[in-house]
Scaffold this motif. Structure first.
Motif, PDB file in Angstrom:
ATOM      1  N   ILE A  18       0.869  -1.290  -0.051  1.00  0.00           N
ATOM      2  CA  ILE A  18       0.046   0.165  -0.124  1.00  0.00           C
ATOM      3  C   ILE A  18       0.932   1.120   0.094  1.00  0.00           C
ATOM      4  CG2 ILE A  18      -1.861   1.128   1.155  1.00  0.00           C
ATOM      5  CD1 ILE A  18      -2.605  -1.546   0.552  1.00  0.00           C
ATOM      6  N   GLY A  19       0.782   1.996  -1.007  1.00  0.00           N
ATOM      7  CA  GLY A  19       1.559   3.269  -1.329  1.00  0.00           C
ATOM      8  C   GLY A  19       2.984   3.048  -2.055  1.00  0.00           C
ATOM      9  N   THR A  20       3.232   3.956  -2.890  1.00  0.00           N
ATOM     10  CA  THR A  20       4.547   3.882  -3.668  1.00  0.00           C
ATOM     11  C   THR A  20       5.292   4.989  -3.418  1.00  0.00           C
ATOM     12  OG1 THR A  20       3.464   4.476  -5.384  1.00  0.00           O
ATOM     13  CG2 THR A  20       3.472   2.052  -5.429  1.00  0.00           C
ATOM     14  N   GLY A  21       5.647   5.298  -2.391  1.00  0.00           N
ATOM     15  CA  GLY A  21       6.669   6.243  -2.027  1.00  0.00           C
ATOM     16  C   GLY A  21       7.968   5.564  -1.965  1.00  0.00           C
ATOM     17  N   GLY A  24       7.538   2.177  -0.319  1.00  0.00           N
ATOM     18  CA  GLY A  24       6.724   1.041  -1.118  1.00  0.00           C
ATOM     19  C   GLY A  24       7.344   0.566  -2.424  1.00  0.00           C
ATOM     20  N   GLU A  42      -1.479   2.803  -5.159  1.00  0.00           N
ATOM     21  CA  GLU A  42      -1.088   4.064  -5.083  1.00  0.00           C
ATOM     22  C   GLU A  42      -2.327   4.892  -4.939  1.00  0.00           C
ATOM     23  OE1 GLU A  42       1.431   6.069  -3.731  1.00  0.00           O
ATOM     24  OE2 GLU A  42       0.040   7.278  -3.805  1.00  0.00           O
ATOM     25  N   ARG A  44      -2.521   8.264  -4.845  1.00  0.00           N
ATOM     26  CA  ARG A  44      -2.174   9.689  -5.416  1.00  0.00           C
ATOM     27  C   ARG A  44      -1.144   9.420  -6.589  1.00  0.00           C
ATOM     28  NH1 ARG A  44      -1.410  15.138  -1.992  1.00  0.00           N
ATOM     29  NH2 ARG A  44       0.344  13.881  -0.930  1.00  0.00           N
ATOM     30  N   GLY A  48       5.526   8.808  -4.329  1.00  0.00           N
ATOM     31  CA  GLY A  48       5.336   9.511  -2.986  1.00  0.00           C
ATOM     32  C   GLY A  48       5.908  11.170  -2.846  1.00  0.00           C
ATOM     33  N   GLU A  49       6.104  11.265  -1.540  1.00  0.00           N
ATOM     34  CA  GLU A  49       6.464  12.614  -1.426  1.00  0.00           C
ATOM     35  C   GLU A  49       7.637  13.376  -1.926  1.00  0.00           C
ATOM     36  OE1 GLU A  49       5.920  14.256   3.118  1.00  0.00           O
ATOM     37  OE2 GLU A  49       8.175  13.431   2.783  1.00  0.00           O
TER      38      GLU A  49
END
Ligand SMILES: Cc1cc2nc3c(=O)[nH]c(=O)nc-3n(C[C@H](O)[C@H](O)[C@H](O)COP(=O)(O)OP(=O)(O)OC[C@H]3O[C@@H](n4cnc5c(N)ncnc54)[C@H](O)[C@@H]3O)c2cc1C
Length: 91
Positions: A18-21, A24, A42, A44, A48-49
């Motif tokens: 969960i999440g590809t910052g 991830g 992902e 967003r 990621g950031e």
């Protein structure tokens, strides 16, 4: 008139990340290289950031402001330099 129903498919994988910052992305790559079936989700922006709001934009702004400051010092060392700050190349 016919109403099309969404097609549902079910797939079984070993891991869902969960999440590809950066975290991830790293986990997904390592798990895939280890031979596991991985799906990354992902909400967003992939990356990621760091590439959009954090590390990279910050460094572009810091480097640009350093260059402006250095150019403004030229007058005391090497003669006149005209500096016209512009946000466009930074952005
Ligand atoms: C101004 C600034 C400058 C920085 N400079 C540096 C630097 O120079 N060097 C450095 O190493 N670090 C720097 N960082 C820190 C770096 O950006 C973070 O450490 C890094 O992004 C953290 O990665 P992460 O994968 O843990 O989280 P994130 O990057 O936050 O990624 C998490 C991802 O998960 C997604 N997500 C969350 N919940 C869900 C959900 N329920 N479903 C689907 N997706 C979801 C999000 O959309 C996001 O894309 C900086 C940060 C800031 C704010």
């Amino acid at each position: 008139m016919t109403t099309e129903q969404p097609v549902e498919t079910v797939e079984t994988v070993d891991v869902v990340v969960i999440g590809t910052g950066p975290g991830g992305e790293d986990a997904t790559g390592r798990l895939a290289r280890a031979g596991l079936d991985v799906v990354a989700v992902e909400a967003r922006l992939v990356g990621g950031e760091c590439p959009y709001f954090g590390c990279i934009p910050t460094k572009m702004m810091v480097r640009a402001s350093d260059a402006l400051a250095e150019a403004r010092r030229a007058a005391t060392l090497a003669g006149r330099v005209d500096v016209a700050p512009d946000w466009a190349p930074v952005a």
